[in-house]
Scaffold this motif. Structure first.
Motif, mmCIF file in Angstrom:
data_model
loop_
_atom_site.group_PDB
_atom_site.id
_atom_site.type_symbol
_atom_site.label_atom_id
_atom_site.label_comp_id
_atom_site.label_asym_id
_atom_site.label_seq_id
_atom_site.Cartn_x
_atom_site.Cartn_y
_atom_site.Cartn_z
ATOM 1 N N SER A 31 0.947 -1.072 0.044
ATOM 2 C CA SER A 31 0.003 0.041 -0.026
ATOM 3 C C SER A 31 0.832 1.455 -0.070
ATOM 4 C CB SER A 31 -0.901 -0.015 1.300
ATOM 5 O OG SER A 31 -0.276 0.002 2.429
ATOM 6 N N THR A 32 2.204 1.205 0.394
ATOM 7 C CA THR A 32 2.730 2.419 0.526
ATOM 8 C C THR A 32 4.115 2.622 -0.643
ATOM 9 O OG1 THR A 32 4.448 1.258 2.088
ATOM 10 C CG2 THR A 32 2.741 2.489 2.880
ATOM 11 N N ALA A 33 3.956 1.327 -1.523
ATOM 12 C CA ALA A 33 5.151 1.160 -2.613
ATOM 13 C C ALA A 33 4.352 0.575 -3.865
ATOM 14 C CB ALA A 33 6.233 0.385 -2.170
ATOM 15 N N PRO A 34 3.493 1.429 -4.139
ATOM 16 C CA PRO A 34 2.637 0.804 -5.341
ATOM 17 C C PRO A 34 3.368 0.877 -6.780
ATOM 18 C CG PRO A 34 1.967 3.010 -4.961
ATOM 19 C CD PRO A 34 2.796 2.430 -3.555
ATOM 20 N N THR A 35 4.504 1.690 -6.853
ATOM 21 C CA THR A 35 5.345 1.772 -8.017
ATOM 22 C C THR A 35 6.424 0.477 -8.131
ATOM 23 O OG1 THR A 35 6.981 2.943 -6.842
ATOM 24 C CG2 THR A 35 5.270 4.172 -8.079
ATOM 25 N N VAL A 36 6.485 -0.373 -7.099
ATOM 26 C CA VAL A 36 7.380 -1.458 -7.203
ATOM 27 C C VAL A 36 6.449 -2.537 -7.512
ATOM 28 C CG1 VAL A 36 8.930 -3.087 -6.018
ATOM 29 C CG2 VAL A 36 8.653 -0.701 -5.454
ATOM 30 N N THR A 37 6.696 -3.043 -8.599
ATOM 31 C CA THR A 37 5.706 -4.217 -9.266
ATOM 32 C C THR A 37 6.273 -5.686 -9.296
ATOM 33 O OG1 THR A 37 6.051 -3.611 -11.520
ATOM 34 C CG2 THR A 37 4.295 -2.513 -10.379
ATOM 35 N N ALA A 38 7.760 -5.681 -9.336
ATOM 36 C CA ALA A 38 8.106 -7.067 -9.469
ATOM 37 C C ALA A 38 8.346 -7.686 -8.125
ATOM 38 C CB ALA A 38 9.614 -6.707 -10.234
ATOM 39 N N LEU A 39 8.326 -9.046 -8.244
ATOM 40 C CA LEU A 39 8.385 -9.879 -7.163
ATOM 41 C C LEU A 39 9.242 -11.029 -7.237
ATOM 42 C CD1 LEU A 39 7.162 -9.763 -4.046
ATOM 43 C CD2 LEU A 39 5.732 -11.754 -4.943
ATOM 44 N N ALA A 40 10.261 -11.010 -6.375
ATOM 45 C CA ALA A 40 11.154 -12.446 -6.506
ATOM 46 C C ALA A 40 10.407 -13.364 -5.886
ATOM 47 C CB ALA A 40 12.393 -12.066 -5.582
ATOM 48 N N PRO A 41 10.750 -14.785 -6.576
ATOM 49 C CA PRO A 41 9.917 -15.915 -6.114
ATOM 50 C C PRO A 41 10.323 -16.145 -4.525
ATOM 51 C CG PRO A 41 11.323 -16.141 -8.327
ATOM 52 C CD PRO A 41 11.368 -14.779 -8.038
ATOM 53 N N GLU A 42 11.410 -16.035 -4.141
ATOM 54 C CA GLU A 42 11.641 -16.095 -2.689
ATOM 55 C C GLU A 42 10.768 -15.552 -1.976
ATOM 56 O OE1 GLU A 42 15.185 -17.088 -5.406
ATOM 57 O OE2 GLU A 42 13.958 -15.271 -5.140
ATOM 58 N N THR A 43 10.612 -14.198 -2.323
ATOM 59 C CA THR A 43 9.665 -13.328 -1.465
ATOM 60 C C THR A 43 8.300 -13.951 -1.592
ATOM 61 O OG1 THR A 43 10.924 -11.483 -2.295
ATOM 62 C CG2 THR A 43 8.734 -11.016 -1.118
ATOM 63 N N LEU A 44 7.728 -14.475 -2.607
ATOM 64 C CA LEU A 44 6.408 -15.123 -2.817
ATOM 65 C C LEU A 44 6.401 -16.345 -1.723
ATOM 66 C CD1 LEU A 44 3.660 -15.335 -3.696
ATOM 67 C CD2 LEU A 44 4.529 -16.263 -5.738
ATOM 68 N N GLN A 45 7.389 -17.016 -1.909
ATOM 69 C CA GLN A 45 7.421 -18.127 -0.887
ATOM 70 C C GLN A 45 7.247 -17.747 0.632
ATOM 71 O OE1 GLN A 45 10.585 -21.191 -1.722
ATOM 72 N NE2 GLN A 45 11.037 -20.141 -3.497
ATOM 73 N N SER A 46 7.982 -16.646 0.981
ATOM 74 C CA SER A 46 7.583 -16.278 2.380
ATOM 75 C C SER A 46 6.231 -15.649 2.619
ATOM 76 C CB SER A 46 8.704 -15.287 2.662
ATOM 77 O OG SER A 46 8.517 -14.076 2.092
ATOM 78 N N TRP A 47 5.772 -15.312 1.664
ATOM 79 C CA TRP A 47 4.447 -14.473 1.690
ATOM 80 C C TRP A 47 3.385 -15.549 1.901
ATOM 81 C CZ3 TRP A 47 3.587 -9.820 -2.233
ATOM 82 C CH2 TRP A 47 4.317 -8.721 -1.809
ATOM 83 N N PHE A 48 3.461 -16.599 1.364
ATOM 84 C CA PHE A 48 2.600 -17.822 1.340
ATOM 85 C C PHE A 48 2.395 -18.210 3.173
ATOM 86 C CE2 PHE A 48 2.938 -18.994 -3.067
ATOM 87 C CZ PHE A 48 1.513 -19.263 -3.375
ATOM 88 N N THR A 49 3.439 -17.882 3.744
ATOM 89 C CA THR A 49 3.255 -18.300 5.171
ATOM 90 C C THR A 49 2.888 -17.346 6.094
ATOM 91 O OG1 THR A 49 5.830 -18.127 5.531
ATOM 92 C CG2 THR A 49 4.674 -20.290 4.870
#
Length: 204
Positions: free
Chosen positions: A5-23
């Protein structure tokens, strides 16, 4: 970590970050915008298949069901970026595009579901475009010089695709029988089955 919500201009997400977001995040929704056949071949566990043409047709309805943490997935990022731009126009300006797509997530050790092996749509486009260029050049040499214009047409089409971030050949190939799944997603099965994100979910 900076929140979407505070960084809408950053749109690329690393696979490793997505893995952590799942939990870490209950409000996470992963939308795979590839064709149903590509999704069947391999997809991120827990993701939802909403092919780009279906998303484009029902963008507002889909946006109304999404929360603040949306990740868009395709094969390489091109179709996911198109989906992100469409959702942004519908008010979802915090969507992320997964770097490397579903294959990149799998290569990073992410949890994926594998099915029948198929060529992805982007690989098919490269094969058809390359074959038509070779056919045009060979036909121009051995049959008629006029056939060489085929190579020029393909080159012009690829240039237009890059400039507009669209792919007419890909859309045409996606309609071919071998690119159809046993059960194609519909508005009812793909969009209306998505969990409706509430304000409480988004704030969690």
């Amino acid at each position: 970590m900076t929140s979407p919500s505070t960084a809408p201009t950053v749109t690329a997400l690393a696979p490793e970050t997505l893995q952590s977001w799942f939990t870490e995040h209950q409000d996470l929704v992963v939308i795979d915008v590839r064709s149903a056949a590509e999704f069947e071949s391999m997809h991120i566990r827990g993701s939802y298949n909403v092919p780009l043409p279906l998303l484009s047709e029902h963008t507002d309805e889909l946006a109304a069901r999404l929360g603040s943490r949306v990740v868009l997935v395709c094969q390489s990022g091109v179709r996911a970026e198109q989906a992100r731009q469409r959702l942004a126009k519908a008010g979802i300006d915090t969507a992320y595009v997964l770097t490397g797509g579903a294959p990149g997530f799998a290569a990073a050790g992410g949890d994926v579901v594998r099915g029948k092996d198929r060529w992805d749509l982007e690989r098919q486009v490269r094969l058809v475009a390359g074959s038509l260029v070779v056919l045009g050049l060979a036909g121009g040499k051995f049959v008629s010089p006029k056939i060489r214009t085929l190579a020029g047409v393909i080159g012009t089409g690829l240039t237009f695709s890059a400039a507009t971030n669209t792919c007419a050949m890909g859309q045409a190939l996606s309609a071919m029988p071998w690119n159809k799944a046993a059960k194609e997603p519909t508005r009812e099965s793909a969009i209306l089955q998505l969990p409706l994100q509430t304000v409480e979910d988004a704030a969690a």
